[in-house]
Design a protein around this motif. Structure first.
Motif, mmCIF file in Angstrom:
data_model
loop_
_atom_site.group_PDB
_atom_site.id
_atom_site.type_symbol
_atom_site.label_atom_id
_atom_site.label_comp_id
_atom_site.label_asym_id
_atom_site.label_seq_id
_atom_site.Cartn_x
_atom_site.Cartn_y
_atom_site.Cartn_z
ATOM 1 N N ALA A 166 0.826 -1.212 0.000
ATOM 2 C CA ALA A 166 0.000 0.000 0.000
ATOM 3 C C ALA A 166 0.858 1.260 0.000
ATOM 4 N N LYS A 167 0.323 2.304 -0.646
ATOM 5 C CA LYS A 167 0.936 3.616 -0.646
ATOM 6 C C LYS A 167 -0.002 4.611 0.037
ATOM 7 N N LEU A 168 0.553 5.743 0.411
ATOM 8 C CA LEU A 168 -0.258 6.762 1.084
ATOM 9 C C LEU A 168 -1.465 7.169 0.236
ATOM 10 N N GLU A 169 -1.257 7.260 -1.088
ATOM 11 C CA GLU A 169 -2.333 7.717 -1.974
ATOM 12 C C GLU A 169 -3.450 6.688 -2.154
ATOM 13 N N ASP A 170 -3.288 5.499 -1.562
ATOM 14 C CA ASP A 170 -4.353 4.499 -1.621
ATOM 15 C C ASP A 170 -5.420 4.747 -0.560
ATOM 16 N N SER A 171 -5.205 5.706 0.301
ATOM 17 C CA SER A 171 -6.214 6.046 1.312
ATOM 18 C C SER A 171 -7.489 6.498 0.610
ATOM 19 N N ALA A 172 -8.574 5.785 0.858
ATOM 20 C CA ALA A 172 -9.822 6.021 0.137
ATOM 21 C C ALA A 172 -10.881 5.080 0.702
ATOM 22 N N VAL A 173 -12.103 5.234 0.191
ATOM 23 C CA VAL A 173 -13.145 4.256 0.463
ATOM 24 C C VAL A 173 -13.219 3.318 -0.736
ATOM 25 N N TYR A 174 -13.197 2.023 -0.474
ATOM 26 C CA TYR A 174 -13.294 1.033 -1.541
ATOM 27 C C TYR A 174 -14.713 0.475 -1.522
ATOM 28 N N LEU A 175 -15.410 0.754 -2.603
ATOM 29 C CA LEU A 175 -16.806 0.372 -2.738
ATOM 30 C C LEU A 175 -16.939 -0.831 -3.653
ATOM 31 N N CYS A 176 -17.758 -1.759 -3.230
ATOM 32 C CA CYS A 176 -18.125 -2.876 -4.078
ATOM 33 C C CYS A 176 -19.570 -2.656 -4.510
ATOM 34 N N ALA A 177 -19.870 -2.981 -5.739
ATOM 35 C CA ALA A 177 -21.227 -2.860 -6.253
ATOM 36 C C ALA A 177 -21.542 -4.087 -7.094
ATOM 37 N N SER A 178 -22.829 -4.358 -7.261
ATOM 38 C CA SER A 178 -23.219 -5.461 -8.126
ATOM 39 C C SER A 178 -24.433 -5.065 -8.956
ATOM 40 N N SER A 179 -24.602 -5.745 -10.073
ATOM 41 C CA SER A 179 -25.775 -5.534 -10.920
ATOM 42 C C SER A 179 -26.125 -6.858 -11.585
ATOM 43 N N LYS A 180 -27.344 -6.917 -12.133
ATOM 44 C CA LYS A 180 -27.810 -8.186 -12.698
ATOM 45 C C LYS A 180 -26.961 -8.623 -13.871
ATOM 46 N N THR A 181 -26.659 -7.681 -14.774
ATOM 47 C CA THR A 181 -25.809 -7.991 -15.913
ATOM 48 C C THR A 181 -24.787 -6.882 -16.089
ATOM 49 N N SER A 182 -23.936 -7.025 -17.088
ATOM 50 C CA SER A 182 -22.804 -6.108 -17.212
ATOM 51 C C SER A 182 -23.074 -4.879 -18.068
ATOM 52 N N ASP A 183 -24.224 -4.782 -18.723
ATOM 53 C CA ASP A 183 -24.394 -3.611 -19.586
ATOM 54 C C ASP A 183 -24.694 -2.377 -18.738
ATOM 55 N N SER A 184 -24.435 -1.221 -19.298
ATOM 56 C CA SER A 184 -24.488 0.033 -18.549
ATOM 57 C C SER A 184 -25.901 0.448 -18.186
ATOM 58 N N TYR A 185 -26.924 -0.248 -18.675
ATOM 59 C CA TYR A 185 -28.297 0.120 -18.383
ATOM 60 C C TYR A 185 -28.789 -0.441 -17.057
ATOM 61 N N ASN A 186 -27.956 -1.230 -16.416
ATOM 62 C CA ASN A 186 -28.364 -1.840 -15.151
ATOM 63 C C ASN A 186 -28.087 -0.936 -13.967
ATOM 64 N N GLU A 187 -29.036 -0.890 -13.054
ATOM 65 C CA GLU A 187 -28.823 -0.206 -11.787
ATOM 66 C C GLU A 187 -27.734 -0.931 -11.005
ATOM 67 N N GLN A 188 -26.832 -0.149 -10.413
ATOM 68 C CA GLN A 188 -25.791 -0.741 -9.587
ATOM 69 C C GLN A 188 -26.162 -0.567 -8.112
ATOM 70 N N PHE A 189 -25.989 -1.644 -7.358
ATOM 71 C CA PHE A 189 -26.260 -1.644 -5.924
ATOM 72 C C PHE A 189 -24.912 -1.635 -5.194
ATOM 73 N N PHE A 190 -24.716 -0.642 -4.363
ATOM 74 C CA PHE A 190 -23.442 -0.476 -3.685
ATOM 75 C C PHE A 190 -23.483 -1.043 -2.265
ATOM 76 N N GLY A 191 -22.333 -1.564 -1.843
ATOM 77 C CA GLY A 191 -22.160 -1.947 -0.454
ATOM 78 C C GLY A 191 -21.757 -0.734 0.380
ATOM 79 N N PRO A 192 -21.596 -0.922 1.703
ATOM 80 C CA PRO A 192 -21.286 0.190 2.592
ATOM 81 C C PRO A 192 -19.868 0.716 2.446
ATOM 82 N N GLY A 193 -18.991 -0.067 1.802
ATOM 83 C CA GLY A 193 -17.622 0.379 1.587
ATOM 84 C C GLY A 193 -16.673 0.016 2.713
ATOM 85 N N THR A 194 -15.382 0.023 2.369
ATOM 86 C CA THR A 194 -14.313 -0.135 3.350
ATOM 87 C C THR A 194 -13.470 1.123 3.311
ATOM 88 N N ARG A 195 -13.373 1.794 4.443
ATOM 89 C CA ARG A 195 -12.560 3.008 4.514
ATOM 90 C C ARG A 195 -11.140 2.620 4.881
#
Lengths: 115, 111
Positions: free
Chosen positions: A82-111
């Motif tokens: 890890a580097k200092l500039e990696d400090s961030a929130v890492y969000l995971c999201a999922s959707s039904k399929t991979s095309d851009s028309y799908n709503e993405q559902f996000f998790g709470p994230g890891t800070r």
């Protein structure tokens, strides 16, 4: 319906250490995304999976970041070292399929804080 | 870099007033999504626009997609304290359908 689960919620490490994050998407969602959100910015896509295959990892710093989704369900994102500039929130999201028309559902994230 | 640009970056609004935030792209978009992130929370999907000139409403929120499909706007009427948060647009380019998030507009409300 259970949402996207992530762990841990918070992580503090020193630079040059390694860290791993875990994500369990919504059941039945084929597509999983990892985003990096630096304070004051929008989510930046790191990697996108369709089932257990990579769809897009063009913005993943591959010299230090890796991700896998071996069984096409949950996923891990690793940073080593890890580097200092990696400090961030890492969000995971999922959707039904991979095309851009799908709503993405996000998790709470890891800070992540890198000292 | 960011594919879509959002302005303003910050919006300070008196409770009860209206405001508009804008999302602009240099390339044609296939679709655009809007998300809201409350302080300390994660982005939550609000709406998607697909058609040229499309207008959609959700209670006090009005979303519009430009005729050229290169810009979008979110207009909130009679702002309430529950509207506090950061609003992101996410656009997908017509040539690769990859969704890219803007930097967001952070809204604060004065009671």
């Amino acid at each position: 319906e259970a949402g996207v689960a992530q762990s841990p919620r918070y992580k503090i490490i020193e630079k040059r250490q390694s860290v791993a994050f875990w994500c369990n998407p919504i059941s039945g969602h084929a597509t999983l995304y990892w985003y990096q959100q630096i304070l004051g910015q929008g989510p930046k896509l790191l990697i996108q999976f369709q089932n257990n295959g990579v769809v897009d990892d063009s913005q993943l710093p591959k010299d230090r970041f890796s991700a896998e989704r071996l069984k096409g369900v949950d996923s891990t994102l690793k940073i080593q070292p890890a580097k200092l500039e990696d400090s961030a929130v890492y969000l995971c999201a999922s959707s039904k399929t991979s095309d851009s028309y799908n709503e993405q559902f996000f998790g709470p994230g890891t800070r992540l804080t890198v000292l | 870099g960011q594919q879509v640009m959002q302005i303003p970056q910050y919006q300070h609004v008196q409770e009860g007033e209206d405001f508009t935030t804008y999302c602009n792209s240099s390339t044609t978009l296939s679709n655009i999504q809007w998300y809201k992130q409350r302080p300390g929370g994660h982005p939550v999907f609000l709406i998607q626009l697909v058609k040229s000139g499309e207008v959609k409403k959700q209670k006090r929120l009005t979303f519009q997609f430009g005729e050229a499909k290169k810009n979008s706007s979110l207009h909130i009427t009679a702002t309430q304290t529950t509207d506090v948060g950061t609003y992101f647009c996410a656009g997908a380019r017509s040539n690769d359908y990859k969704l890219s998030f803007g930097a967001g507009t952070t809204v604060t409300v004065r009671a």
